[in-house]
Design an enzyme around this catalytic site. Structure first.
Site, mmCIF file in Angstrom:
data_model
loop_
_atom_site.group_PDB
_atom_site.id
_atom_site.type_symbol
_atom_site.label_atom_id
_atom_site.label_comp_id
_atom_site.label_asym_id
_atom_site.label_seq_id
_atom_site.Cartn_x
_atom_site.Cartn_y
_atom_site.Cartn_z
ATOM 1 N N LYS B 17 35.308 5.024 12.052
ATOM 2 C CA LYS B 17 37.255 4.991 12.659
ATOM 3 C C LYS B 17 37.850 5.537 11.935
ATOM 4 O O LYS B 17 37.906 4.548 10.449
ATOM 5 C CB LYS B 17 37.358 4.281 13.697
ATOM 6 C CG LYS B 17 37.111 3.185 14.480
ATOM 7 C CD LYS B 17 37.493 3.955 15.897
ATOM 8 C CE LYS B 17 37.076 3.975 17.154
ATOM 9 N NZ LYS B 17 36.250 5.325 18.164
ATOM 10 N N CYS B 18 38.997 5.964 12.316
ATOM 11 C CA CYS B 18 39.856 6.490 10.888
ATOM 12 C C CYS B 18 40.356 4.914 10.547
ATOM 13 O O CYS B 18 40.741 4.489 11.267
ATOM 14 C CB CYS B 18 40.744 7.275 11.879
ATOM 15 S SG CYS B 18 40.471 9.149 11.297
ATOM 16 N N PRO B 19 40.478 4.825 9.113
ATOM 17 C CA PRO B 19 41.185 6.045 8.280
ATOM 18 C C PRO B 19 39.510 5.437 7.700
ATOM 19 O O PRO B 19 39.276 6.809 6.311
ATOM 20 C CB PRO B 19 41.541 4.878 7.748
ATOM 21 C CG PRO B 19 41.818 3.940 7.407
ATOM 22 C CD PRO B 19 41.074 3.390 8.949
ATOM 23 N N ASP B 44 35.288 10.451 15.395
ATOM 24 C CA ASP B 44 36.811 9.798 15.884
ATOM 25 C C ASP B 44 37.667 10.921 16.055
ATOM 26 O O ASP B 44 38.269 11.722 15.144
ATOM 27 C CB ASP B 44 37.620 9.202 15.269
ATOM 28 C CG ASP B 44 38.235 8.466 15.259
ATOM 29 O OD1 ASP B 44 38.900 8.430 16.023
ATOM 30 O OD2 ASP B 44 39.083 7.566 14.678
#
Lengths: 380, 81
Positions: B17-19, B44
């Site tokens: 997932k970001c970041p 993502d």
């Protein structure tokens, strides 16, 4: 930490003290059915119509143009779908900006499922539509309706409503203006055909939205009609809520000019200070042509949910457009459309009365929180 | 030819997932020579916006984003400095 600084006015403004007073009084005297013909009913009717007149005046409408809904979202749904329904013979094309509130985009999606067409006009890096591009989209001969917000709810950027309204008028296309973020805080721009707003965003109670339809605008309810609210909104009116909403709007409008410049100066301070005290930050939205109370920034390499949790622990209520903080897995469609960083996003929106001391405390604690989250994620 | 350079390095951020994909990209971009291309693989949806935004903020070049047959994207970034 006993003290919480509430910085989420763009989600909902705390109930204005005058709205609270009006709500309690109206619950006692305005509970009866305003459509009936006995004494209590006449009193409720009178309160409702007084509130309608006040709200109309504050928003630059005529009282008979104003209907009350159960929320801002419902006002948008009914406004979009009712105007499309009224203009069905002209065409079934809908034009919106890409950064409208989800209620507009959801209504557009329903319209498309019903066989209509919809076009979303993109925005620049500041979140603003180009009036020339919007005008070109509206010029399509089968355009039945265009929708544009006054200010964006996530980044605060003002939209060129006056220019777009003039273009719509030239093309004979009605324009729905969503004034949810600015009603009560800034004057409503001229030129709308349909206007929507939400009372709890100007310090009124929840459960009251406004749908104003200009005289001469073709409109036909998308829902089964009844006799209430000029056949635009079905159901028994929330008279006490509407009375309180009008009281809040009156009070907010009276203080707006002064409070606007005070809050705007605090937003300027946040916009200028955050990039100086936090490395790798992007402050988002138009620095000047913006709503007075909203500022958004994204911190590189920071998990938005972690930052919100830390800010909550430190006594700050803020929101975020990062995907991990939303109910969906997608980041905010506004940030996506702008092409700005979606992670590590924080929206600060100042309510009436937010103090300089609270803002200073926010600016004092933020750098260390961001530093710690980055450190924990192994960012050096 | 310049826009279709083969990536010199692939950063596999699938499932992250970001970041995190951006953190991995920032860590590894200096492992390739100047003007070489790094491909970030991510699923993502935030990465599709965030990698180009990172390029803009960090003055690197976003070459393009390509959908992967198995889902997700390959997002190509050219090292500018």
């Amino acid at each position: 930490m006993g003290l919480v600084a509430y910085f989420d006015a763009a989600s909902t403004e705390p109930l204005h003290p005058q709205a609270r007073e009006a709500l309690l009084a109206a619950i006692d005297v305005g509970w009866a059915d305003p459509a009936r013909l006995y004494n209590q009913a006449r009193r409720a009717h009178l309160l409702l119509e007084q509130a309608r007149t006040e709200v109309a005046e504050a928003l630059g409408a005529r009282p008979d143009e104003v209907s009350f809904t159960s929320s801002g979202t419902q006002a948008v749904h009914l406004g979009v779908l009712g105007t499309l329904q009224g203009r069905r013979r002209v065409g079934r094309h809908l034009v919106t900006s890409a950064v409208e509130h989800s209620s507009v985009l959801h209504a557009a999606a329903l319209h498309e499922r019903d066989g209509g067409t919809a076009e979303t006009v993109g925005v620049d890096l500041l979140g603003r539509v180009d009036p020339a591009v919007f005008t070109e989209a509206v010029a399509r001969p089968d355009t039945a309706l265009a929708c544009l917000q006054t200010a964006n709810h996530e980044v605060g950027t003002l939209q060129p409503v006056a220019e777009v309204a003039a273009a719509c008028r030239r093309n004979g296309v009605p324009l729905l203006v969503d004034a949810a973020q600015t009603a009560g805080r800034m004057p409503v721009p001229a030129g709308w055909s349909v206007l929507t707003a939400s009372a709890h965003k100007w310090g009124g109670p929840p459960g009251v939205g406004v749908l104003a339809v200009r005289k001469g605008t073709r409109f036909r309810s998308y829902l089964p009609e009844d006799e209430r609210e000029r056949k635009r909104v079905p159901g028994f009116e929330n008279v006490p809520g509407i009375v309180a909403a009008a009281a809040a709007l009156r009070a907010m409008t009276a203080e707006a000019a002064q409070e606007r410049s005070r809050l705007s100066a605090l937003v300027d301070k946040i916009r200028q200070t955050v990039p100086k005290v936090v490395p790798d930050v992007e402050v988002i939205g138009d620095p000047v042509e913006r709503a007075p109370h909203i500022v958004t920034f994204s911190c590189l390499y920071v998990d938005g949910e972690a930052l919100l949790t830390e800010l909550d622990k430190a006594g700050f209520a803020v929101s975020s457009g990062s995907s991990c903080t939303a109910s969906t897995l997608r980041p905010s469609h506004v940030l996506e459309a702008m092409g700005v960083l979606t992670h590590g996003n924080v929206r600060v929106s100042l309510p009436r009365g937010a103090s300089a001391a609270e803002v200073d405390r926010f600016l004092a604690v933020l750098p260390e929180l961001v530093r710690r989250i980055r450190q924990d994620a192994g960012v050096t | 030819m310049t826009e279709t350079t083969q990536p010199a390095l692939t950063v596999d951020a699938l499932g992250k997932k970001c970041p995190i994909p951006i953190i991995m990209l920032a860590e590894q971009i200096n492992h390739v020579p100047l003007n070489a291309v790094v491909a970030v693989l991510a699923d993502d949806p935030a990465a599709v916006t965030d990698v180009p935004a990172w390029c803009r903020l960090k003055s690197h070049r976003h070459v393009g984003s390509y959908e992967l047959p198995e889902g997700g994207w390959a997002i190509h970034v050219r090292r500018n400095y």
